[in-house]
Enzyme design. Structure first.
Site, PDB file in Angstrom:
ATOM      1  N   GLU A 134     -30.118 -24.805  -8.290  1.00 11.11           N
ATOM      2  CA  GLU A 134     -28.682 -24.925  -8.059  1.00 11.11           C
ATOM      3  C   GLU A 134     -27.964 -23.602  -8.273  1.00 11.11           C
ATOM      4  O   GLU A 134     -28.336 -22.816  -9.135  1.00 11.11           O
ATOM      5  CB  GLU A 134     -28.088 -25.952  -9.028  1.00 11.11           C
ATOM      6  CG  GLU A 134     -28.643 -27.345  -8.840  1.00 11.11           C
ATOM      7  CD  GLU A 134     -28.104 -28.327  -9.863  1.00 11.11           C
ATOM      8  OE1 GLU A 134     -27.997 -29.511  -9.533  1.00 11.11           O
ATOM      9  OE2 GLU A 134     -27.804 -27.896 -11.000  1.00 11.11           O
ATOM     10  N   ASP A 140     -27.865 -36.226 -16.412  1.00 12.10           N
ATOM     11  CA  ASP A 140     -27.131 -35.159 -15.753  1.00 12.10           C
ATOM     12  C   ASP A 140     -27.547 -34.930 -14.314  1.00 12.10           C
ATOM     13  O   ASP A 140     -27.323 -33.872 -13.750  1.00 12.10           O
ATOM     14  CB  ASP A 140     -27.245 -33.858 -16.547  1.00 12.10           C
ATOM     15  CG  ASP A 140     -28.687 -33.369 -16.592  1.00 12.10           C
ATOM     16  OD1 ASP A 140     -29.573 -34.099 -16.122  1.00 12.10           O
ATOM     17  OD2 ASP A 140     -28.895 -32.260 -17.091  1.00 12.10           O
TER      18      ASP A 140
END
Lengths: 349, 349
Positions: free
Chosen positions: A65, A236
Site C-alpha cells: 500500500e 485492519d
C-alpha cells in the site's frame, strides 16, 4: 567535481539503526508521549489534510500500500506491506518506509525507515485515543495478543494514560513470555494470564492486537464489562476482525476516517450507515467522547496516513541538531536545470 | 551486534552518481536501445500489468504523483513531482525516484534515483513508439523544444530508429546552443534553426517537447506535412498541450493508456470518444500501426507507470555483478519477527 552533488540534491535518510538511536536518545516513553501529542495536534486540524484512501496492490500473499497525505505545506506518504505468511519464513509481516516532501517545490526532504516508527505511532495513536475515551482513572490494561505491537501499546498507555498494570494473554505462551521479559524494569506490573477472560479481570482498557485470522472472534459479548474502553488494533483489513458484532452493537464507536474504517475496521461487520464518531471531532470538542462511567467505548483503529505524517514530521523535528541521518544522493541537481544531459556527460569516466 | 542489520534488511540503492556511472558503463546509446527493447517486451504483455491511474496531490505550485504498477511478481512505483516554477529558482522542474518490491513478500528490493532514469526512459519510450510508427527510412528528426529531454530524444531516435540528423528549434536560443554543444561528437548531424518551420524541413519525425505553457500551440496544421510521425512529449498534464487540434483531427493517434491520456495528453482537446489506438496492440499485432506513406501518425505520449517499471527492472538486472549501488538499512529485521521491541531494546546504548 561533477560527481559531487550539491546540498540541494541530498535527502536526509533515517536508517533503522539511526531510528533506534533516536528513540533511545529521546527515551521510549517520552517519544511515545510526544508523538501522541503531535498526532493529537494534527487531528485537531484534521479538515486541513488532503485525505486519500490508501492505494493498495493486492496479491494472493498480501498487500502493498501507498498512503499519501498533505497539510498543504508538507506532503508525506508511507509505503507499507502486509504479508501474514512472511512470519513463518522469518520475515516481518509488515515493513514500511516513508517520505516527506515540500509541497512548494516537490523536493523530498526526508526518507525514513518506518517499521520501527509505525510500531511507535500505532501505540501513540491508541494511547492518544484512550486519553480521550477511557476512564480518567484507568490503571489496568488487558493486552490480548502479545505480538510485535504489545510492548509499544503497554508503554504508550503508561506514558500517556498513566496505567500501572498490564495483563497479558496470547494463544501462544511464548509470545506472552517475550512481553514479560521485555517489560521487566519498565515500571509496569506485568501479569501473564491463561485466558482472555482472566486477562480482562479488572481492566479498564482492553487492547486487542491479534493477527492473521479471518473474521476471528477474540472477544465475545459476555466478556466485556460496562465502562471498559476497547482499543481494537488488530482488525485492519477486509476480512480481518477481532470482536463479536454484539460488542459493536452496544459500544459507542470512534474511528479515524470512516470511509476507510468501514472497509477495513471492526465495523465492516455492521451496516454501512452504523453510527460512528470521528475521533478528531472529540478532540476539537465538536462531538462527545465518553459520556458516562458505564459506557462501553470502542476505538476501531485501522491506521491512517495522517498519523504517519505526524510521525514523520515529529522525527524530522527531532533530527535537528543531531547526526542521526545519512545524506542520500537521491536527486539529480544539474547546475542548469535544462542541462541534465550535460551533467550526465560530465560524469563520464 | 544488535546494530548490524541482516542482509534481508538491506535494500540496494542507486544514487544519482551510481546511475550516471551505470549509464556510462553500458553506454548511453546502448542503454537507450536496450531500455526501448525492455519497454517493448513489457508492452507486449500489457494486459498482465496492474494498471492504476497515478495518485496526484495538486497544489498551487505543482503536483506530486505516485505511479504504482505490478506484473504479479514485481511491484514498482515512482514518486515524481512537476513544479514548473522551480526552474527560475535553480531547481529541477521534475525530480523522481522509484522502488521495486517483491509481490510475494512485500519487501523492497531496489530503491533508485529516477530523475536521470526518467529522462532515459522517456526517450527510449519515444524511440520504441517511433520504431513502430515512423517511416522505416526516417533519417531526419526535428526537435522542437531544446530543454532537458532534447539530447536524450535525439540519441534514442539515433540508437533505435537510425536517424542521422536532428534539426533544433527553441524559443530560447541558449537552449538550442546547449544541445548543439552536448551533441558534438555524437555522430549526429545537428542543425540549429531559426523557426519551428525551418526545423521541420525534410523531417520524417517531429518531436515536440516544450514545457510550462497552458494550451500552447507549438505546431499549427499547415506546418505538418504528409507522412510525418509526430512524437508529442511535452503535453502531459491537464491544461498542457502543444499541438493545434486540427493536427489531431487528421492524425492517427496512438497512446499508452487511454484512461490517462484523455486527461493529460494532446487528446484532452478532443471529444472523450475520439478514436485512439493503444500502442501495445500495435506491438502485439492486434492493431495496425502505420498503414501508408502519407499517413500522419501521432504518439500522444504522457508517460505511464509500466515504462518506469521497465526502467527499474532493467537497472536492477544491469546492476548484477557491479558495485554500483549502496546498501540501505531501510527495513527492520528482528531475529524473531514478533520481537520488534526486543530489537529496539538491544540497540540501547
Amino acid at each position: 567535481m561533477a560527481l559531487t552533488p550539491s546540498p540541494l540534491a541530498y535527502v536526509p535518510f533515517v536508517s533503522v539503526e539511526n531510528m533506534m538511536k533516536l528513540v533511545h536518545r529521546v527515551g521510549v516513553e517520552t517519544f511515545l508521549k510526544e508523538l501522541a501529542d503531535r498526532i493529537e495536534d494534527d487531528f485537531r486540524r484534521w479538515p486541513l489534510f488532503d485525505k486519500t484512501p490508501r492505494v493498495a496492490a493486492h496479491s494472493a500473499d498480501g498487500v502493498i500500500e501507498l498512503m499519501p497525505t498533505s497539510d498543504g505545506e508538507t506532503y508525506g506518504f508511507k509505503y507499507v506491506n502486509g504479508h501474514p505468511k512472511n512470519m513463518k519464513d522469518g520475515l516481518q509481516t509488515v515493513t514500511a518506509f516513508g517520505l516527506l516532501a515540500s509541497v512548494e517545490t516537490g523536493y523530498p526532504v526526508l526518507l525514513s525507515e518506518m517499521t520501527v516508527l509505525t510500531a511507535l505511532r500505532t501505540a501513540a495513536m491508541s494511547a492518544m485515543a484512550a486519553r480521550h475515551l477511557a476512564h480518567e482513572n484507568a490503571r489496568v490494561m488487558a493486552m490480548i495478543g502479545n505480538g510485535a505491537q504489545a510492548e509499544f501499546q503497554a508503554l504508550g498507555m503508561k506514558a500517556v494514560c498513566g496505567i500501572d498494570t498490564v495483563r497479558l494473554w496470547d494463544i501462544d505462551r511464548r509470545a506472552t513470555d517475550k512481553v514479560v521479559r521485555n517489560l521487566e524494569g519498565s515500571g509496569l506490573k506485568v501479569v501473564a494470564c491463561d485466558s482472555a477472560e482472566e486477562a480482562m479481570e479488572g481492566a479498564q482498557i482492553v487492547t486487542t492486537c491479534t493477527a492473521d485470522k479471518q473474521f476471528a472472534t477474540i472477544l465475545t459479548d459476555n466478556m466485556v464489562g460496562a465502562g471498559v474502553h476497547l482499543n481494537a488494533v488488530g482488525g485492519d483489513c477486509p476480512g480481518k476482525t477481532e470482536l463479536h458484532r454484539d460488542i459493536l452493537a452496544r459500544s459507542t464507536i470512534f474511528v479515524e476516517y470512516p470511509e476507510q474504517t468501514r472497509i477495513e475496521g471492526e465495523i465492516q461487520q455492521m451496516d454501512p450507515d452504523h453510527p460512528v464518531t470521528e475521533l478528531w471531532q472529540v478532540i476539537t470538542g465538536d462531538a462527545p467522547g465518553r459520556t458516562g462511567p458505564d459506557q462501553l467505548t470502542l476505538f476501531d483503529s485501522v491506521g491512517f496516513a495522517v498519523e504517519d505524517f505526524s510521525a514523520l514530521t515529529y522525527v524530522r523535528d527531532k533530527l535537528e541538531g543531531t547526526d542521526l541521518f545519512d545524506k542520500l544522493d537521491l536527486l539529480a541537481d544539474p547546475d542548469d536545470p535544462r542541462d541534465l544531459f550535460g551533467m550526465l556527460q560530465r560524469a563520464a569516466p
